[in-house]
Design a protein around this motif. Structure first.
Motif, PDB file in Angstrom:
ATOM      1  N   SER A 150       0.834  -1.209   0.000  1.00 52.85           N
ATOM      2  CA  SER A 150       0.000   0.000   0.000  1.00 52.85           C
ATOM      3  C   SER A 150       0.864   1.254   0.000  1.00 52.85           C
ATOM      4  O   SER A 150       0.588   2.215  -0.735  1.00 52.85           O
ATOM      5  CB  SER A 150      -0.935   0.006   1.219  1.00 52.85           C
ATOM      6  OG  SER A 150      -1.842  -1.066   1.145  1.00 52.85           O
ATOM      7  N   THR A 151       1.908   1.247   0.804  1.00 53.99           N
ATOM      8  CA  THR A 151       2.823   2.387   0.874  1.00 53.99           C
ATOM      9  C   THR A 151       3.530   2.599  -0.461  1.00 53.99           C
ATOM     10  O   THR A 151       3.653   3.733  -0.943  1.00 53.99           O
ATOM     11  CB  THR A 151       3.863   2.169   1.993  1.00 53.99           C
ATOM     12  OG1 THR A 151       3.164   2.034   3.233  1.00 53.99           O
ATOM     13  CG2 THR A 151       4.845   3.311   2.078  1.00 53.99           C
ATOM     14  N   GLN A 152       3.980   1.498  -1.064  1.00 55.94           N
ATOM     15  CA  GLN A 152       4.676   1.594  -2.355  1.00 55.94           C
ATOM     16  C   GLN A 152       3.740   2.089  -3.454  1.00 55.94           C
ATOM     17  O   GLN A 152       4.149   2.888  -4.305  1.00 55.94           O
ATOM     18  CB  GLN A 152       5.271   0.240  -2.736  1.00 55.94           C
ATOM     19  CG  GLN A 152       6.353  -0.248  -1.788  1.00 55.94           C
ATOM     20  CD  GLN A 152       7.523   0.707  -1.701  1.00 55.94           C
ATOM     21  OE1 GLN A 152       8.067   1.126  -2.715  1.00 55.94           O
ATOM     22  NE2 GLN A 152       7.901   1.067  -0.494  1.00 55.94           N
ATOM     23  N   ILE A 153       2.508   1.620  -3.449  1.00 57.28           N
ATOM     24  CA  ILE A 153       1.526   2.055  -4.450  1.00 57.28           C
ATOM     25  C   ILE A 153       1.273   3.552  -4.301  1.00 57.28           C
ATOM     26  O   ILE A 153       1.270   4.296  -5.291  1.00 57.28           O
ATOM     27  CB  ILE A 153       0.213   1.246  -4.324  1.00 57.28           C
ATOM     28  CG1 ILE A 153       0.447  -0.202  -4.763  1.00 57.28           C
ATOM     29  CG2 ILE A 153      -0.899   1.890  -5.149  1.00 57.28           C
ATOM     30  CD1 ILE A 153      -0.677  -1.157  -4.381  1.00 57.28           C
ATOM     31  N   ALA A 154       1.069   4.013  -3.080  1.00 62.05           N
ATOM     32  CA  ALA A 154       0.820   5.433  -2.831  1.00 62.05           C
ATOM     33  C   ALA A 154       2.009   6.279  -3.276  1.00 62.05           C
ATOM     34  O   ALA A 154       1.837   7.336  -3.898  1.00 62.05           O
ATOM     35  CB  ALA A 154       0.521   5.665  -1.355  1.00 62.05           C
ATOM     36  N   ALA A 155       3.221   5.807  -2.971  1.00 58.82           N
ATOM     37  CA  ALA A 155       4.417   6.549  -3.367  1.00 58.82           C
ATOM     38  C   ALA A 155       4.545   6.619  -4.888  1.00 58.82           C
ATOM     39  O   ALA A 155       4.877   7.673  -5.446  1.00 58.82           O
ATOM     40  CB  ALA A 155       5.662   5.896  -2.764  1.00 58.82           C
ATOM     41  N   GLU A 156       4.269   5.511  -5.556  1.00 57.41           N
ATOM     42  CA  GLU A 156       4.383   5.491  -7.017  1.00 57.41           C
ATOM     43  C   GLU A 156       3.325   6.384  -7.657  1.00 57.41           C
ATOM     44  O   GLU A 156       3.611   7.105  -8.611  1.00 57.41           O
ATOM     45  CB  GLU A 156       4.269   4.061  -7.537  1.00 57.41           C
ATOM     46  CG  GLU A 156       4.624   3.910  -8.996  1.00 57.41           C
ATOM     47  CD  GLU A 156       6.065   4.312  -9.325  1.00 57.41           C
ATOM     48  OE1 GLU A 156       6.254   5.044 -10.321  1.00 57.41           O
ATOM     49  OE2 GLU A 156       6.984   3.910  -8.594  1.00 57.41           O
TER      50      GLU A 156
ATOM     51  N   ALA B 108       4.384   9.954  -7.483  1.00 59.73           N
ATOM     52  CA  ALA B 108       5.605  10.330  -8.197  1.00 59.73           C
ATOM     53  C   ALA B 108       5.274  11.306  -9.314  1.00 59.73           C
ATOM     54  O   ALA B 108       4.171  11.287  -9.869  1.00 59.73           O
ATOM     55  CB  ALA B 108       6.276   9.077  -8.768  1.00 59.73           C
ATOM     56  N   PRO B 109       6.244  12.170  -9.673  1.00 59.48           N
ATOM     57  CA  PRO B 109       6.011  13.118 -10.767  1.00 59.48           C
ATOM     58  C   PRO B 109       5.577  12.424 -12.059  1.00 59.48           C
ATOM     59  O   PRO B 109       4.724  12.936 -12.780  1.00 59.48           O
ATOM     60  CB  PRO B 109       7.368  13.809 -10.948  1.00 59.48           C
ATOM     61  CG  PRO B 109       8.061  13.642  -9.634  1.00 59.48           C
ATOM     62  CD  PRO B 109       7.557  12.339  -9.061  1.00 59.48           C
ATOM     63  N   VAL B 110       6.158  11.264 -12.334  1.00 58.36           N
ATOM     64  CA  VAL B 110       5.769  10.468 -13.506  1.00 58.36           C
ATOM     65  C   VAL B 110       5.547   9.036 -13.016  1.00 58.36           C
ATOM     66  O   VAL B 110       6.462   8.222 -12.997  1.00 58.36           O
ATOM     67  CB  VAL B 110       6.858  10.506 -14.604  1.00 58.36           C
ATOM     68  CG1 VAL B 110       6.413   9.687 -15.819  1.00 58.36           C
ATOM     69  CG2 VAL B 110       7.192  11.930 -15.001  1.00 58.36           C
TER      70      VAL B 110
END
Length: 89
Positions: free
Chosen positions: A30-36, A39-41
């Protein structure tokens, strides 16, 4: 009083450990999905891969409700290795 060297009287030990570690894997995804997504792109392919991993963990989490002790122990082993791999740089 139970023998203190035998922890089998502690009900829910492996089951709780399995629930905790699966929850940790779901949280990592969940954390990785939110971070991705933030992301700017954003990398759509990575988001799809992360989402698939999260869905697999959620499916196992749902199965824990009916897991016996042996299955719970197997999940702990598998998910501990999975979480270690995910957290490696």
């Amino acid at each position: 009083m139970p023998d203190s060297s035998d922890f089998s009287y502690l009900e829910g030990g492996a089951e709780q450990e399995a629930a905790d570690i699966v929850r940790d894997v779901v949280a990592w995804y969940s954390t990785q999905i939110a971070a991705e997504r933030g992301a700017p792109v954003p990398d759509d392919e990575r988001i799809e891969e992360l989402t698939a991993g999260r869905q697999a963990a959620l499916a196992d989490q749902a199965q824990l409700a009916t897991a016996d002790l042996e299955e719970a122990e197997r999940i702990v082993t598998v998910y501990a290795a999975w979480l270690k791999e995910l957290r490696e740089p």
